[in-house]
Design an enzyme around this catalytic site. Sequence first.
Site, mmCIF file in Angstrom:
data_model
loop_
_atom_site.group_PDB
_atom_site.id
_atom_site.type_symbol
_atom_site.label_atom_id
_atom_site.label_comp_id
_atom_site.label_asym_id
_atom_site.label_seq_id
_atom_site.Cartn_x
_atom_site.Cartn_y
_atom_site.Cartn_z
ATOM 1 C CB THR A 176 -0.849 0.144 1.348
ATOM 2 O OG1 THR A 176 -1.134 -1.278 1.532
ATOM 3 C CG2 THR A 176 -2.133 1.057 1.247
ATOM 4 N NE ARG A 204 -8.774 -7.942 0.464
ATOM 5 C CZ ARG A 204 -7.522 -7.135 0.613
ATOM 6 N NH1 ARG A 204 -7.192 -6.523 -0.456
ATOM 7 N NH2 ARG A 204 -7.123 -7.060 1.696
ATOM 8 N N GLY A 206 -10.196 -4.382 0.317
ATOM 9 C CA GLY A 206 -9.259 -4.482 1.704
ATOM 10 C C GLY A 206 -9.786 -3.197 2.452
ATOM 11 C CG ASP A 207 -6.452 -2.158 4.827
ATOM 12 O OD1 ASP A 207 -6.089 -2.467 4.213
ATOM 13 O OD2 ASP A 207 -5.563 -1.026 5.487
ATOM 14 C CB THR A 227 0.924 -0.567 4.826
ATOM 15 O OG1 THR A 227 0.968 -1.319 3.839
ATOM 16 C CG2 THR A 227 1.956 -0.195 5.984
ATOM 17 N N GLY A 228 -0.622 -2.948 5.433
ATOM 18 C CA GLY A 228 -0.562 -4.449 6.189
ATOM 19 C C GLY A 228 -1.716 -5.448 5.715
ATOM 20 N N GLY A 230 -4.805 -6.310 5.029
ATOM 21 C CA GLY A 230 -5.897 -5.606 5.315
ATOM 22 C C GLY A 230 -7.228 -6.079 5.959
#
Lengths: 308, 308
Positions: A176, A204, A206-207, A227-228, A230
């Site tokens: 990200t 999908r 994500g965050d 970031t990571g 999600g």
Amino acid sequence: MYNYGIAIHGGAGTISKSLMSEEKEIAYKSALQEARDIGYEMLEKGGSAIEAVTLAVSSLEDCPLFNAGKGAVFNAEGEHELDASIMNGKNLEAGAVAAVQGVRNPIQLAQLVLNHSDHILLMGEGALKFASPFKIAMEDADYFHNEHRFNQWQKMKGSDDFQLDHSDKPKQYLGTVGAVALDVHGDLAAATSTGGMTNKKFGRIGDSPIIGAGTYANNNTCAISCTGSGEFLMKGVTAYDISCMMEYAGMSLIDASNQSINKRLLDLGGDGGIVGIDRAGNIAMPFNCEGMYRASRNQQEACVLIYK
Amino acid sequence: MYNYGIAIHGGAGTISKSLMSEEKEIAYKSALQEARDIGYEMLEKGGSAIEAVTLAVSSLEDCPLFNAGKGAVFNAEGEHELDASIMNGKNLEAGAVAAVQGVRNPIQLAQLVLNHSDHILLMGEGALKFASPFKIAMEDADYFHNEHRFNQWQKMKGSDDFQLDHSDKPKQYLGTVGAVALDVHGDLAAATSTGGMTNKKFGRIGDSPIIGAGTYANNNTCAISCTGSGEFLMKGVTAYDISCMMEYAGMSLIDASNQSINKRLLDLGGDGGIVGIDRAGNIAMPFNCEGMYRASRNQQEACVLIYK
């Protein structure tokens, strides 16, 4: 005048020092420095935090090294679906887009949603229809094609695996870009953008386009970009969680972000990190994995870092 | 054994008593009572909170009176796009779908995402692809057609207006169903489902499928399902905000949800309400507008209400 400053990230994950050549490290660091300084210069001349984070994230989106914009990974159909969100801490206004295709700078589209829509989150074709009266830069598939990303995808194509960008383990999902800033007027802003996960399926989300999970900004507390992995950041509502610890438990940005990343996200089983800045200009960049591409600058100091 | 109980809502807004006939009021109340009791009976026989909220929300989705499932409003293309989310307070697992078409019970699809996917939020066609190995009930356009909703849409079609379901003012947007429950094992769960806003465009996603905004559950604090002006609930990260006030500021569910709805959401300019339950079985159902279709039941008492 407020103690203005900026912090940016280009994703977190299992960034192995042994696999990193000197040239590659220099390329990453100079791209981070450039993005950070584009944002910082906007703050220096009195520009807003929203402008600064948009410029910094746009710069990272234009760089093929990071999983956002030009460098976006391939999804299960061999396409690029881009997510982004932005939030203004001054008035809590926000804009976000999910699964848009062909947009050169998704963060700029998210900013258009913030400025010109009653809505916050627009997805796919609908978001492009919204954008059509505005002149936003569109690119064809060639622009987003990248040999390294293509090979990452080829390894997983047809399988149920998916992969985060800066990770060799399948079923990990990082990758990200993001920025947070405090401007001379005392306003905070946060922005996040991503190409998602290699071989991602099923529409999908994500965050990154989710206010509260991947992005949050509030002048009363802080601005955060995550970031990571999600799904874990979504369960943890991580960006807002940090703001709440500051507001309701009276914690500092440093303590709250450490608690959220090194305790709560870890307990959930998630990898990742954040960049954050508070209204005093304090910067935090904790992460709980091997590395996080990151850089920050305020009037006192500047850094560009990859490992702990 | 825990003090099990359930609370449900069928949306909030400017529900005018003068426009409500006695027959209509009875119809709403009996539908609410039925949904509540289906969930409560599951709790009574030792079923899980997740099962109870799925059953209650499915019942509301099957009723044409509420803006979810069968009763979903028309979007700008004259179609029905459905959003839903569900969260298990025991392990923070969550599932959600956005903009799915033709699904009879979106909340059951969200539960499949929770149970069978590494992801949390799937959208549109992708969510249907994910669902294809599972036998979920699909319906054609006739099933979702409803004369009242169709007329609501005809009034706005081609304009930039959009409308929340239980509101006569354009640009207002309520209309959601939801449920929260505590089971005999001490586990909490929350579920929310909606057809969105009449005449909605641009692939707009509201708060209902967003963990933290429209839905949140955590055994340490509470389970919350929101309804109201979605964009404001997203800015306020309202469902998680209530949980954070309980966790970080030590507030009760009643105080935290009042603060969130009657102070913070109002200050943002948003209308709406929530149903919430905590681990002791306390129930809260605050709202800051004229009415909220709601019902609750635990071992001590039961109610079905519309106005303040």
